[in-house]
Design a protein around this motif. Structure first.
Motif, PDB file in Angstrom:
ATOM      1  N   LEU A 269      27.590  25.430  39.602  1.00  0.00           N
ATOM      2  CA  LEU A 269      28.791  25.531  39.754  1.00  0.00           C
ATOM      3  C   LEU A 269      28.737  24.825  41.060  1.00  0.00           C
ATOM      4  CD1 LEU A 269      30.005  27.089  36.023  1.00  0.00           C
ATOM      5  CD2 LEU A 269      29.977  24.800  36.732  1.00  0.00           C
TER       6      LEU A 269
ATOM      7  N   ALA B 270      40.007  34.375  41.082  1.00  0.00           N
ATOM      8  CA  ALA B 270      40.253  33.711  40.249  1.00  0.00           C
ATOM      9  C   ALA B 270      39.692  32.290  39.691  1.00  0.00           C
ATOM     10  CB  ALA B 270      41.484  32.817  41.549  1.00  0.00           C
ATOM     11  N   ARG B 271      38.686  32.336  40.735  1.00  0.00           N
ATOM     12  CA  ARG B 271      36.758  31.408  40.775  1.00  0.00           C
ATOM     13  C   ARG B 271      35.588  31.864  38.909  1.00  0.00           C
ATOM     14  NH1 ARG B 271      35.386  27.925  45.921  1.00  0.00           N
ATOM     15  NH2 ARG B 271      37.283  28.265  46.393  1.00  0.00           N
TER      16      ARG B 271
ATOM     17  N   ARG C 145      36.624  43.727  35.894  1.00  0.00           N
ATOM     18  CA  ARG C 145      36.213  42.539  34.627  1.00  0.00           C
ATOM     19  C   ARG C 145      35.924  42.854  33.457  1.00  0.00           C
ATOM     20  NH1 ARG C 145      40.867  40.470  36.084  1.00  0.00           N
ATOM     21  NH2 ARG C 145      41.102  38.180  36.459  1.00  0.00           N
TER      22      ARG C 145
ATOM     23  N   ASP D  89      37.234  33.729  36.720  1.00  0.00           N
ATOM     24  CA  ASP D  89      37.386  33.513  36.112  1.00  0.00           C
ATOM     25  C   ASP D  89      37.322  32.205  34.937  1.00  0.00           C
ATOM     26  OD1 ASP D  89      38.348  36.396  35.529  1.00  0.00           O
ATOM     27  OD2 ASP D  89      41.066  35.374  36.645  1.00  0.00           O
ATOM     28  N   GLN D  90      37.791  30.664  35.911  1.00  0.00           N
ATOM     29  CA  GLN D  90      37.581  29.337  35.798  1.00  0.00           C
ATOM     30  C   GLN D  90      36.006  30.043  35.448  1.00  0.00           C
ATOM     31  OE1 GLN D  90      38.438  27.696  39.172  1.00  0.00           O
ATOM     32  NE2 GLN D  90      40.681  28.001  39.052  1.00  0.00           N
ATOM     33  N   TRP D  91      35.309  30.323  36.096  1.00  0.00           N
ATOM     34  CA  TRP D  91      33.069  30.102  35.771  1.00  0.00           C
ATOM     35  C   TRP D  91      33.069  30.940  34.627  1.00  0.00           C
ATOM     36  CZ3 TRP D  91      32.490  32.378  41.294  1.00  0.00           C
ATOM     37  CH2 TRP D  91      32.395  31.457  42.262  1.00  0.00           C
TER      38      TRP D  91
ATOM     39  N   ASP E 252      40.545  35.556  45.759  1.00  0.00           N
ATOM     40  CA  ASP E 252      40.456  33.591  45.074  1.00  0.00           C
ATOM     41  C   ASP E 252      38.604  33.816  44.231  1.00  0.00           C
ATOM     42  OD1 ASP E 252      39.648  31.742  45.499  1.00  0.00           O
ATOM     43  OD2 ASP E 252      38.860  30.890  47.594  1.00  0.00           O
TER      44      ASP E 252
ATOM     45  N   SER F 174      37.100  30.973  26.578  1.00  0.00           N
ATOM     46  CA  SER F 174      38.732  31.140  26.998  1.00  0.00           C
ATOM     47  C   SER F 174      38.356  32.740  25.393  1.00  0.00           C
ATOM     48  CB  SER F 174      39.388  30.648  26.356  1.00  0.00           C
ATOM     49  OG  SER F 174      41.309  31.762  26.811  1.00  0.00           O
TER      50      SER F 174
ATOM     51  N   ALA G  17      35.286  31.131  32.103  1.00  0.00           N
ATOM     52  CA  ALA G  17      35.728  30.484  31.312  1.00  0.00           C
ATOM     53  C   ALA G  17      34.672  28.751  29.863  1.00  0.00           C
ATOM     54  CB  ALA G  17      37.286  30.260  31.646  1.00  0.00           C
ATOM     55  N   ARG G  18      34.167  28.733  31.430  1.00  0.00           N
ATOM     56  CA  ARG G  18      33.650  27.498  31.447  1.00  0.00           C
ATOM     57  C   ARG G  18      32.554  27.788  30.771  1.00  0.00           C
ATOM     58  NH1 ARG G  18      30.374  24.274  30.461  1.00  0.00           N
ATOM     59  NH2 ARG G  18      29.406  22.320  32.110  1.00  0.00           N
TER      60      ARG G  18
END
Length: 123
Positions: free
Chosen positions: A93, A106-107, A17, A109-111, A103, A118, A113-114
């Motif tokens: 978070l 994926a998390r 990443r 990526d969410q963190w 897993d 984006s 973005a948060r």
């Protein structure tokens, strides 16, 4: 501590990443490792070879306007996730029940973005 998540696979996720995050203008710190067998307080090492029995892997990501995301994944399947998105938006978070490196990916990526918004399909 149970070994739920393979920390080496999680470190690969972070490495994969990093280029996308950096191309989006984020600064990515060096990955840190903590040794379960080290005496307290357990030091963080950036050289994986210095860690005999890793129980966590972590990274700090910084962005514009002093935004920061700090993630430390523990092999037991949880993470300490702290962030500052801006002066009025900071905290921790939720990050329990992580079952695998995918897993965790994926998390992450969410963190990201948060905290940073984006970044497109690469981050």
């Amino acid at each position: 501590m149970d070994r739920v998540v393979d920390l080496h696979e999680a470190a690969v996720v972070l490495a994969q990443r990093t280029a996308g995050w950096m191309s989006a203008g984020l600064e990515v710190g060096r990955v840190t490792w903590r040794d379960a067998e080290a005496s307290w307080p357990q030091p963080l090492e950036t050289d994986r070879a210095q860690v005999h029995d890793p129980d966590s892997v972590g990274v700090v990501i910084s962005g514009p306007a002093e935004a920061v995301l700090s993630v430390v994944l523990f092999r037991g399947g949880w993470a300490d996730v702290d962030f500052v998105a801006d002066l009025d938006d900071a905290g921790c978070l939720p990050a329990s029940g992580i079952t695998s490196a995918s897993d965790f990916e994926a998390r992450m990526d969410q963190w990201v973005a948060r905290v940073f918004g984006s970044l497109g399909s690469d981050g």
